[in-house]
Design a protein around this motif. Structure first.
Motif, short mmCIF file in Angstrom:
data_model
loop_
_atom_site.label_atom_id
_atom_site.label_comp_id
_atom_site.label_asym_id
_atom_site.label_seq_id
_atom_site.Cartn_x
_atom_site.Cartn_y
_atom_site.Cartn_z
N GLY A 34 84.99 2.29 -1.55
CA GLY A 34 84.88 2.04 -0.13
C GLY A 34 83.80 2.88 0.52
N PRO A 35 83.68 2.79 1.84
CA PRO A 35 82.56 3.41 2.56
C PRO A 35 82.80 4.83 3.03
N ALA A 36 84.01 5.37 2.88
CA ALA A 36 84.30 6.69 3.43
C ALA A 36 83.43 7.77 2.79
N LYS A 37 83.00 8.73 3.61
CA LYS A 37 82.14 9.82 3.16
C LYS A 37 82.84 11.16 3.36
N ARG A 38 82.61 12.04 2.43
CA ARG A 38 83.14 13.39 2.52
C ARG A 38 82.42 14.15 3.63
N LYS A 39 83.18 14.76 4.57
CA LYS A 39 82.59 15.47 5.70
C LYS A 39 82.83 16.98 5.66
N ASP A 40 83.67 17.46 4.74
CA ASP A 40 83.97 18.89 4.63
C ASP A 40 84.47 19.49 5.93
N ASN A 41 85.26 18.74 6.68
CA ASN A 41 85.80 19.21 7.95
C ASN A 41 87.19 19.81 7.72
N PHE A 42 87.22 21.00 7.13
CA PHE A 42 88.48 21.67 6.84
C PHE A 42 89.14 22.14 8.14
N LYS A 43 90.46 21.91 8.28
CA LYS A 43 91.13 22.32 9.50
C LYS A 43 92.64 22.41 9.28
N GLU A 44 93.31 23.09 10.22
CA GLU A 44 94.75 23.22 10.15
C GLU A 44 95.42 21.85 10.32
N ASP A 45 96.55 21.70 9.67
CA ASP A 45 97.30 20.45 9.75
C ASP A 45 98.00 20.39 11.11
N PRO A 46 97.69 19.40 11.95
CA PRO A 46 98.33 19.32 13.27
C PRO A 46 99.83 19.08 13.18
N LEU A 47 100.32 18.59 12.07
CA LEU A 47 101.76 18.37 11.91
C LEU A 47 102.50 19.65 11.55
N LEU A 48 101.77 20.70 11.19
CA LEU A 48 102.39 21.97 10.82
C LEU A 48 102.07 23.09 11.80
N GLY A 49 100.98 22.95 12.55
CA GLY A 49 100.62 23.97 13.52
C GLY A 49 100.28 25.29 12.87
N THR A 50 100.77 26.38 13.45
CA THR A 50 100.39 27.72 12.99
C THR A 50 101.03 28.09 11.65
N VAL A 51 101.96 27.26 11.16
CA VAL A 51 102.55 27.53 9.84
C VAL A 51 101.50 27.35 8.75
N ASP A 52 100.54 26.47 9.00
CA ASP A 52 99.52 26.16 8.00
C ASP A 52 98.53 27.31 7.86
N ALA A 53 97.89 27.39 6.69
CA ALA A 53 96.78 28.32 6.50
C ALA A 53 95.61 27.85 7.35
N ASP A 54 94.56 28.67 7.43
CA ASP A 54 93.36 28.25 8.16
C ASP A 54 92.13 28.77 7.45
N ASP A 55 90.97 28.44 8.00
CA ASP A 55 89.72 28.73 7.30
C ASP A 55 89.49 30.22 7.13
N THR A 56 89.97 31.04 8.05
CA THR A 56 89.75 32.49 7.94
C THR A 56 90.45 33.08 6.72
#
Length: 257
Positions: free
Chosen positions: A63-85
């Motif tokens: 398919g046409p989807a492209k990798r964007k490397d937009n790493f981010k916290e999971d909005p369904l988990l909030g602050t429980v998730d790890a983050d880029d730092t």
């Protein structure tokens, strides 16, 4: 359990047993997240998923989807998730458990693979950017030109001999990773365990990394295919299994992490 779409619809997509994490504290540390591209069990103690399950077909791998490397916290988990730092400095890669290349069919689904709930710290050169990537490509090849129309793939960390922790969230660095591949039509399953170390970029002998499902269950504390009849579990889980083959040339099988 949380989902970014209708939960019943999401769960219906995954028509086999969800892995079951054993342990007295499992109920307090596990969060099930269901999405179109994957379903996972996030461990708030290790800040990584204990397992991530995908259902792959050829239509989703092209398919046409492209990798964007937009790493981010999971909005369904909030602050429980790890983050880029947590991953700075980049001692370890932000290692996808459900690869972005498995969701080529839809940009939104591809983007969702970059949530940190789908990440675990992996050695970069020679592992995440080496043999692990080749294993992911091999699994896609089994679907695209290996005669397996549909596969369930379960991936996650193994915390025996951990490599310490990283970041302010103290994300645990696994000692190894597993991948289980199940063909529901052929009723065949094969499991792999690879140490989280610099191995290289060749996968010439996949069989050396094959491990029985029963052994992976022991290593992880997770039960897979729990509702299978006992006889079937014994036949398919206790043997070492055999790595499947595929055609040498397979258009569309290659893809990044």
């Amino acid at each position: 359990m949380v989902s970014d779409m209708d939960l019943k619809t999401c769960l219906q997509r995954y028509a086999i047993d969800l892995p079951f994490v054993r342990g007295d504290d499992a109920a307090t540390t596990q969060r099930i997240v269901c999405r179109r591209g994957y379903i996972l069990s996030y461990n708030s103690a290790t800040h990584s998923p204990d397992w991530v399950m995908e259902r792959l077909s050829a239509a989703e791998l092209r398919g046409p989807a492209k990798r964007k490397d937009n790493f981010k916290e999971d909005p369904l988990l909030g602050t429980v998730d790890a983050d880029d730092t947590d991953y700075v400095p980049r001692l370890y890669d932000r290692g996808h458990q459900a690869p972005a290349a498995d969701a080529a069919f839809d940009q939104n689904v591809n983007d969702q693979s970059f949530f940190f709930s789908n990440m675990s710290p992996q050695v970069g050169i020679g592992f995440n950017r080496g043999i692990w990537r080749v294993l992911e490509d091999t699994v896609r090849g089994w679907v695209l030109c290996g005669g397996h129309d549909e596969l369930y793939v379960i991936t996650g960390p193994i915390y025996e001999n951990p490599k310490g922790v990283i970041g302010h969230d103290k994300v645990v660095v696994p000692g190894s990773f597993y991948k289980i591949v199940y063909d529901p039509k052929a009723v065949r399953v094969v499991g792999f365990v690879l140490p989280n170390v610099k191995i290289g970029s060749r996968f010439d002998n996949p069989q050396q990394y094959v491990k029985s499902i029963a052994d992976i269950e022991t290593d992880t504390g997770i039960d897979f295919f729990k509702s299978w009849p006992l006889r079937q579990q014994q036949l398919l889980e206790t043997g070492p299994g055999t790595a499947w083959g595929r055609a040498e040339k397979c258009d569309g099988a290659a893809g990044a992490d």
